[in-house]
Design a protein around this motif. Structure first.
Motif, short mmCIF file in Angstrom:
data_model
loop_
_atom_site.label_atom_id
_atom_site.label_comp_id
_atom_site.label_asym_id
_atom_site.label_seq_id
_atom_site.Cartn_x
_atom_site.Cartn_y
_atom_site.Cartn_z
N SER A 26 0.82 -1.21 0.00
CA SER A 26 0.00 0.00 0.00
C SER A 26 0.86 1.26 0.00
O SER A 26 0.50 2.27 -0.60
N HIS A 59 -1.82 4.13 -2.95
CA HIS A 59 -3.26 4.09 -3.25
C HIS A 59 -4.02 4.40 -1.96
O HIS A 59 -3.97 3.64 -0.99
N LYS A 60 -4.74 5.53 -1.95
CA LYS A 60 -5.36 6.02 -0.73
C LYS A 60 -6.36 5.03 -0.14
O LYS A 60 -6.33 4.71 1.06
N GLU A 61 -7.29 4.53 -1.00
CA GLU A 61 -8.32 3.61 -0.49
C GLU A 61 -7.69 2.32 0.01
O GLU A 61 -8.13 1.75 1.02
N LEU A 62 -6.67 1.83 -0.70
CA LEU A 62 -5.99 0.62 -0.26
C LEU A 62 -5.30 0.85 1.09
O LEU A 62 -5.36 0.00 1.98
N GLN A 63 -4.68 2.02 1.24
CA GLN A 63 -4.02 2.34 2.50
C GLN A 63 -5.01 2.40 3.65
O GLN A 63 -4.74 1.90 4.75
N GLU A 64 -6.20 3.01 3.42
CA GLU A 64 -7.22 3.09 4.47
C GLU A 64 -7.72 1.70 4.85
O GLU A 64 -7.93 1.40 6.03
N THR A 65 -7.92 0.85 3.83
CA THR A 65 -8.39 -0.52 4.10
C THR A 65 -7.35 -1.30 4.90
O THR A 65 -7.68 -2.02 5.85
#
Length: 678
Positions: free
Chosen positions: A330, A335-341
């Protein structure tokens, strides 16, 4: 019946019952006139006998039955509690423990119990008249009435039933003494009672009856339209019923020819009405009344095989490795959404990690509970008087650590009793009380558990230790003058070192302490010795809470990544060549007023790379009161890692305690800072 499916449960519950018997026997020896202790021992022994008979282990059931006979005689005041009786009962417990161990190893629990059986029968046949004090206690126990405690709802139900013409019956049911499945008989009796009317109260409580936590009798309050003799006849048809006594019951104290229970004065809060019931109508001695006023909640625990927890732990370790890989990906992909997940997954898996680790945590009481009987026997064999004080037994450790720590503590306790605590005459000559004190204390501190074994005995003689060390060429005469007391005591843990003038059957102080030290260090722990000559000694063991998932600092050395456990790190620092000093061909630095050595890992492991640097990252590590600085190329950061062993082939690798798999799939070696400092 297919018993194999119940075997594990039988073994675990049998061990628990035997531990209860063991603990209560020790308590009985201290309080021989306390009949409630005998009741508790009898209850556990009876439960064990029933389970053993049901599972088909007849030798186990027969020996327990013989124990019951002695306990019953003690309970009835036909035999008085003395050292001989307690010794024989302890010996019987040892036989029972050996049988259970045989069953757990796949055997049938068969054993030649002729010797112990004859001792038990001799005590039983030589029943002595009860002493005056015991007779008084017995009499007090019989005269003490047993009470029904009724809450407001139960009282209202009984009042309305009595007003509308229903029969209120106080029923006492006695089972045969050799009844094996008491809970099943209780269930059948309650089926009969529920067909006849409604059970308002049971003594003991419903939960206690279901768990067979009673002797052979129990009582109920029944509201019914049936006549007492009809109810009595129906219950008597249940097999293994010895006697059924039905007595009219009334809240008002009138009605019926039989003497009725009297209602006590109403409490101020008007919430609970204790109703006294004559003891002779009940037939159960020393029952504890149910004062809760409502049914207790059921047991919300289940037994889980430790192998299943190991599998769960291994699966979670794989998850931690994959989590590290996802975190790295991540960051690389940005990748922002991947990092949040991934962040949410990290938080969730962190909570899951805490739960799984807590599931593996067990109290050190599982180790400590074997020591009171051992201390009692050793003190008796050596002619010493010893008081064992245990504190912190509810402190929890990982199951893996618990399984390994028992033998080292046993050895330290045996040393303290044999060569630490003096005989009563020696203690009297020194102005000490004749009874020595042995303390066992456990407590948490950070990510570690400390276990301390201390005594108020003779302590350790510095001169004697140094004399033996010089004699065995462990140190020289010149070196001995420079050693601190702490360093002198550490000599005791050298291989084969002993200060004992003679080796006893128990152990000599110092003999085998190298084995104790090696075992503790193999668990990632340390052992520390302190002593004051003439006043006593203390052995302090420091252990990690868990061995599998640890927090570590990742560092870089050339192209390789290494991990250093956070538990051994004091702090990190950056130094320059000007900060380094030379002493005895060793690079040193001044760390907060103390000179500590520097360890260059690249030189130690012969890693090729550039030479002099302008700045050196240093990790300051500690082992006991010793510190050192580990010089690395750069810091990567803190991370949860899964500690894996290197296997037998690489088990002798110097200063490496294991390995872990990083997020990029590479293997990182875990540095053993204790070995580096040593």
């Amino acid at each position: 019946m297919e018993v194999n499916q119940y075997l594990d449960i039988f073994i675990e519950e049998s061990k628990e019952n035997l531990q209860t018997v063991n603990d209560q026997l020790l308590e009985l020896e201290r309080n021989p006139k306390d009949l409630t202790i005998i009741q508790e021992i009898f209850r556990s022994a009876h439960t064990l006998k029933g389970m053993a008979a049901t599972m088909g282990f007849q030798d186990l059931a027969d020996l327990t039955h013989k124990m019951e006979n002695v306990l019953d005689a003690l309970r009835n005041g036909e035999i008085i509690v003395d050292t001989l009786v307690v010794d024989v009962l302890f010996e019987a417990v040892e036989y029972l423990e050996a049988m259970i161990m045989d069953i757990s190893d796949g055997g049938q629990g068969r054993s030649d119990v002729t010797a112990i059986a004859s001792k038990i029968e001799a005590i039983e046949s030589g029943k002595m008249p009860v002493g005056a004090d015991t007779e008084r206690v017995q009499s007090d126990s019989q005269e003490k009435p047993i009470e029904y405690y009724l809450d407001e709802f139960e009282t209202t139900v009984l009042q309305e039933a009595e007003a509308t013409g229903y029969h209120l019956l106080d029923i006492t049911i006695s089972l045969h003494e050799d009844c094996l499945l008491k809970a099943a008989r209780v269930y059948m009796v309650f089926e009969v009672l529920e067909r006849a009317g409604e059970v308002i109260k049971a003594l003991p409580s419903i939960d206690e009856l279901e768990n067979e936590q009673f002797e052979s009798s129990f009582s109920v309050l029944l509201v019914t339209q049936e006549k007492g003799e009809n109810v009595q006849s129906s219950i008597s048809k249940v097999s293994e019923i010895e006697e059924v006594v039905v007595t009219p019951f009334s809240l008002t104290g009138t009605g019926g020819d039989s003497p009725l229970p009297e209602q006590f004065e109403q409490p101020e809060d008007d919430s609970c009405h204790p109703i006294e019931k004559p003891a002779e109508a009940n037939g159960v001695k020393d029952q504890v009344p149910d004062t809760s006023g409502k049914r207790a909640s059921g047991n919300k625990t289940i037994r889980v095989n430790i192998d299943r927890l190991d599998i769960l732990m291994n699966l979670f370790e794989e998850l931690v490795i994959d989590r590290g890989r996802l975190e790295q990906l991540s960051k690389e992909l940005e990748h922002k959404e991947l990092q949040e997940t991934v962040e949410r997954m990290a938080r969730t898996s962190g909570d899951l990690q805490d739960i799984i680790l807590n599931m593996r945590m067990v109290p050190v009481d599982q180790v400590f509970n074997r020591f009171p009987r051992m201390v009692r026997q050793l003190a008796k064999d050596l002619g010493k008087h010893i008081n064992l004080e245990i504190s912190g037994a509810d402190t929890e450790l990982d199951r893996t650590v618990i399984d390994e720590i028992g033998d080292p503590i046993v050895h330290l306790i045996r040393n303290a009793i044999d060569h630490g605590i003096e005989s009563p005459d020696e203690r009297a000559g020194k102005g000490k009380p004749p009874e020595g004190t042995l303390r066992l204390h456990a407590y948490h501190s950070g990510n570690h558990v400390f276990i301390e074994i201390s005594d108020d005995g003779a302590g350790i003689s510095r001169e004697k230790v140094l004399s033996k060390a010089i004699h065995h060429a462990v140190i020289t005469q010149e070196q001995s003058a420079k050693l601190s007391d702490k360093q002198v005591y550490e000599l005791l843990m050298a291989s084969g070192f002993s200060t004992a003038d003679k080796i006893s059957d128990v152990s000599g102080r110092g003999v085998g302490l190298d084995v104790v030290k090696n075992t503790i260090e193999s668990l990632g722990g340390t052992i520390d010795i302190s002593s004051v000559f003439g006043e006593g000694s203390k052995f302090s063991i420091q252990l990690p809470l868990t061995l599998s998932i640890i927090s570590a600092l990742l560092v870089k050395l050339e192209s390789d990544t290494f991990a250093i456990p956070l538990s051994s790190i004091i702090e990190t620092a950056m130094i320059t060549p000007a900060d380094m000093k030379d002493a005895h061909n060793q690079k040193m630095i001044d760390f907060r007023g103390r000179m500590i050595p520097l360890i260059f890992i690249k030189q130690l492991f012969d890693l090729k790379g550039k030479g002099e640097n302008d700045n050196y990252p240093v990790v300051i590590v500690r082992k006991g009161d010793k510190s050192a600085g580990i010089v690395v190329d750069s810091f990567i950061g803190q991370q949860e890692i899964v500690l894996k062993t290197l296997g037998e082939y690489l088990s002798e690798a110097f200063a490496i305690s294991g390995a872990t798999i990083l997020g990029d799939g590479q293997v990182a070696l875990v540095l053993d800072s204790d070995t580096l400092i040593k």
